[in-house]
Write a protein that holds these residues in place. Sequence first.
Motif, mmCIF file in Angstrom:
data_model
loop_
_atom_site.group_PDB
_atom_site.id
_atom_site.type_symbol
_atom_site.label_atom_id
_atom_site.label_comp_id
_atom_site.label_asym_id
_atom_site.label_seq_id
_atom_site.Cartn_x
_atom_site.Cartn_y
_atom_site.Cartn_z
ATOM 1 N N UNK A 1 0.838 -1.194 0.000
ATOM 2 C CA UNK A 1 0.000 0.000 0.000
ATOM 3 C C UNK A 1 0.876 1.248 0.000
ATOM 4 N N UNK A 2 0.632 2.107 -0.984
ATOM 5 C CA UNK A 2 1.292 3.403 -1.089
ATOM 6 C C UNK A 2 0.232 4.488 -0.920
ATOM 7 N N UNK B 1 5.530 4.885 0.605
ATOM 8 C CA UNK B 1 5.114 3.565 1.085
ATOM 9 C C UNK B 1 4.487 3.671 2.466
ATOM 10 N N UNK B 2 3.422 2.873 2.676
ATOM 11 C CA UNK B 2 2.775 2.851 3.987
ATOM 12 C C UNK B 2 2.815 1.476 4.629
ATOM 13 N N UNK C 1 9.299 8.904 5.660
ATOM 14 C CA UNK C 1 7.907 8.458 5.723
ATOM 15 C C UNK C 1 6.972 9.406 4.968
ATOM 16 N N UNK C 2 5.805 8.911 4.622
ATOM 17 C CA UNK C 2 4.876 9.689 3.811
ATOM 18 C C UNK C 2 3.856 10.453 4.656
ATOM 19 N N UNK C 3 3.572 9.991 5.864
ATOM 20 C CA UNK C 3 2.505 10.619 6.658
ATOM 21 C C UNK C 3 2.731 12.103 6.951
ATOM 22 N N UNK C 4 3.959 12.572 7.209
ATOM 23 C CA UNK C 4 4.122 14.016 7.410
ATOM 24 C C UNK C 4 3.655 14.844 6.212
ATOM 25 N N UNK C 5 3.892 14.338 5.009
ATOM 26 C CA UNK C 5 3.448 15.029 3.799
ATOM 27 C C UNK C 5 1.922 15.079 3.748
ATOM 28 N N UNK C 6 1.282 13.972 4.110
ATOM 29 C CA UNK C 6 -0.177 13.920 4.064
ATOM 30 C C UNK C 6 -0.807 14.787 5.153
ATOM 31 N N UNK C 7 -0.148 14.913 6.289
ATOM 32 C CA UNK C 7 -0.646 15.819 7.327
ATOM 33 C C UNK C 7 -0.533 17.274 6.869
#
Length: 332
Positions: A140-141, A169-170, A198-204
């Motif tokens: 899952x990305x 990547x998640x 990590x990708x979550x900081x970008x999504x936040x």
Amino acid sequence: MVKTSLLPPSSTHDSHRLIAILGAGAIGQLMYHKLTVCSPTPEVDDVMFIGRDKQTRQQKLDFINDKQQCHKALATILGTEDNRLAQVELLLVCVKAYQVELALIPLLTKLSPQCHIVLLHNGLGPHFSVAAALAKHQGLTLGTTSQAALKQNQWQVKHSGFGVTQLGHFSGPLMPTALKMRLNNLHSDHQPIEWHQPVLPVLWQKLAINAVINPLTALNQCANGQLAATQYQAQIAAIIGELVQVAQCDGINLDKAALSARVYQVIALTSANFSSMYQDVAHGRPTEIHEINGYICQQAKAHQLDVPQNQALLERVLRLSKPNNINSTSLK
């Protein structure tokens, strides 16, 4: 630390991999055209949509690029009983956030156990249930794009704004390099594609932009640029402040000043635009408020934090988003 990388141009060797797109809205059709019109082998039918009907069909599409050039295509829309679903190696999920679970999870058993899933929607939340439902070999990305497209009609879209596509990547296996190379066609027209880990900081960070612009434009029935007015400054600061505090409890450290500057930058860059939530409310459609400000409220509750500004926006948009609360003729 966030690591960002750009990939070199894709090669024809990696082009014959079946990619499917779930969701034929403006962004789904934009992804389709960028992956086909800009393909090194455009004659190869290796990008398809997945529809809701059982039977597969063909659909004529029109795409108007930023130079006002029109590209015509005949797209394959795979039916839910088509055996080719098992050949899909990469699935881009471009439906609304509240549609993700209902649209995607019933399909998972029909896809290859190695099919890699990419979620591209506003807000956060669906990634938890999707990650839990994936087979152990399905990766899952998560991603977000600031490219913009406008639907002229159901099967005609216009590329209406440049931007960056950010992916990371998640869970599960990493996306194979060959598929990453194939996604490089999203980099056409000098539109950056970035990989973050990590990708979550970008999504936040994207969540902060949406948490300000979407509900405030919907509630005030205004274009994005009007949020630069002095009267909104205190409210915008409070929304961002609450989000930063919740994100920190989630292990995501954000710079409040930098985030605020980015929000105002987007307001300026998209000043003439009407947000997706404004348009959803104007047309009596469901909104993604649960996955935007609602996600902030959900995570705040888990950490026993109070987020009164985001909670109020959630409740007000839920009341406002009932059909006919805004006359659709007000949409400009």
